[in-house]
Design a protein around this motif. Structure first.
Motif, PDB file in Angstrom:
ATOM      1  N   UNK A 158       0.132  15.337   8.392  1.00  0.00           N
ATOM      2  CA  UNK A 158      -0.680  15.807   7.276  1.00  0.00           C
ATOM      3  C   UNK A 158      -0.312  15.079   5.981  1.00  0.00           C
ATOM      4  N   UNK A 159       1.002  14.847   5.755  1.00  0.00           N
ATOM      5  CA  UNK A 159       1.420  14.118   4.556  1.00  0.00           C
ATOM      6  C   UNK A 159       0.925  12.677   4.585  1.00  0.00           C
ATOM      7  N   UNK A 160       1.008  12.033   5.755  1.00  0.00           N
ATOM      8  CA  UNK A 160       0.523  10.657   5.875  1.00  0.00           C
ATOM      9  C   UNK A 160      -0.984  10.584   5.655  1.00  0.00           C
ATOM     10  N   UNK A 161      -1.706  11.563   6.189  1.00  0.00           N
ATOM     11  CA  UNK A 161      -3.157  11.582   5.996  1.00  0.00           C
ATOM     12  C   UNK A 161      -3.516  11.740   4.527  1.00  0.00           C
ATOM     13  N   UNK A 162      -2.801  12.605   3.827  1.00  0.00           N
ATOM     14  CA  UNK A 162      -3.083  12.840   2.415  1.00  0.00           C
ATOM     15  C   UNK A 162      -2.758  11.609   1.566  1.00  0.00           C
ATOM     16  N   UNK A 163      -1.597  10.989   1.790  1.00  0.00           N
ATOM     17  CA  UNK A 163      -1.197   9.816   1.005  1.00  0.00           C
ATOM     18  C   UNK A 163      -2.094   8.623   1.305  1.00  0.00           C
ATOM     19  N   UNK A 164      -2.384   8.387   2.571  1.00  0.00           N
ATOM     20  CA  UNK A 164      -3.242   7.261   2.938  1.00  0.00           C
ATOM     21  C   UNK A 164      -4.647   7.444   2.390  1.00  0.00           C
TER      22      UNK A 164
END
Length: 224
Positions: A158-164
Motif C-alpha cells: 500500500x505504501x509503494x502504491x501510494x508513493x509511486x
C-alpha cells in the motif's frame, strides 16, 4: 457487501466522476479588457494565481511600461516559481508601470487526463489489497497470483502504491514550461529553446515591444 467494502469501492468512483465533471466544465468567460487609452492595473486578486506575493506599487502614469502587459506562464509543479518572481521584479523595476502577471502553464490534455486517473487507480489497488479476498469471489473469479504477492506484504504494498502514484501524478502534471508573452505575443518559450531566459535577454525582448522606441536602444537603463 459491508460498509467498508462499499466505502472502498464507492470512494474511487466518486473521485473519478468529480474529476470528469471538473475537467469538462465550461470556465467562466474572461472579463472584458479596457482600451489602452483608459488602461488601469487590475487588482492582484484577479490574477490567475493568488499565492504569488507581490510588492504593492501604485500605477505610474506615463511610465515606460504603462499600458503593457507581460504574462509569465510557467510550470508550478516544476518549482519555477522563484525564477518567475525574480523576472517579475526585474521587469517591474526596469519598466515602471508595466503589468506582469504570473500564471500556471498546464500540461497537455492527455497528460492532464491521465493525472486525474492516477488517484482512482491508487485507491482501487489499495482497496483490492485490503479486501480482495471478498471482492474477487463476488465478481465470480478466483484471486490472481499477484494478489497473494501483494497481500503477503500488505502495508509495504500500500505504501509503494501510494508513493509511486504520487510520483507518477506529479510527472504527468509537469509541463516544463516557462513562456513569456508581451501583450498576447509570445516573446520567449522554454519549450522551444530548452533553457531559461537571462534577465538581460528578457529585458531586451520586452524593451523592443514597448511603445517608446528610444528605450530599446538602451534596454539596461532603469528609470526611477
Amino acid at each position: 457487501m459491508d460498509r467498508l467494502q462499499l466505502l472502498l469501492l464507492g470512494f474511487p468512483i466518486l473521485l473519478f466522476f468529480s474529476d470528469v465533471v471538473n475537467l469538462f466544465s465550461i470556465s467562466p468567460p474572461p472579463p472584458p479588457k479596457s482600451s489602452s487609452r483608459f488602461h488601469h492595473h487590475p487588482p492582484h486578486s484577479n490574477h490567475p494565481i493568488s499565492d504569488f506575493p507581490t510588492s504593492p506599487q501604485s500605477p505610474q502614469i506615463g511610465g515606460l511600461g504603462y499600458g503593457t502587459r507581460v504574462d509569465l506562464k510557467f510550470c508550478v509543479s516544476c518549482s519555477y516559481k522563484g525564477t518567475a518572481m525574480t523576472m517579475k521584479k526585474m521587469l517591474e523595476a526596469s519598466f515602471p508601470g508595466i503589468d506582469v502577471v504570473l500564471s500556471n502553464y498546464p500540461p497537455a490534455f492527455p497528460k492532464h487526463l491521465l493525472s486525474k486517473v492516477v488517484p482512482v487507480l491508487q485507491i482501487g489497488v489499495i482497496a483490492v489489497i485490503t479486501a480482495g479476498d471478498q471482492i474477487f469471489p463476488r465478481l465470480g473469479m478466483a484471486p490472481p497470483p499477484w494478489y497473494y504477492t501483494l497481500r503477503a506484504n500488505r502495508f509495504g504494498s500500500m505504501a509503494s502504491t501510494w508513493l509511486l502514484g504520487n510520483f507518477l501524478q506529479s510527472s504527468l502534471q509537469s509541463s516544463g514550461a516557462f513562456e513569456v508573452y508581451c501583450d498576447g505575443e509570445l516573446v520567449f518559450s522554454k519549450l522551444q529553446e530548452q533553457r531559461f531566459p537571462s534577465e538581460y535577454e528578457l529585458r531586451e525582448l520586452i524593451a523592443k515591444r514597448l511603445p517608446d522606441p528610444s528605450f530599446s536602444s538602451n534596454p539596461g537603463r532603469v528609470v526611477l
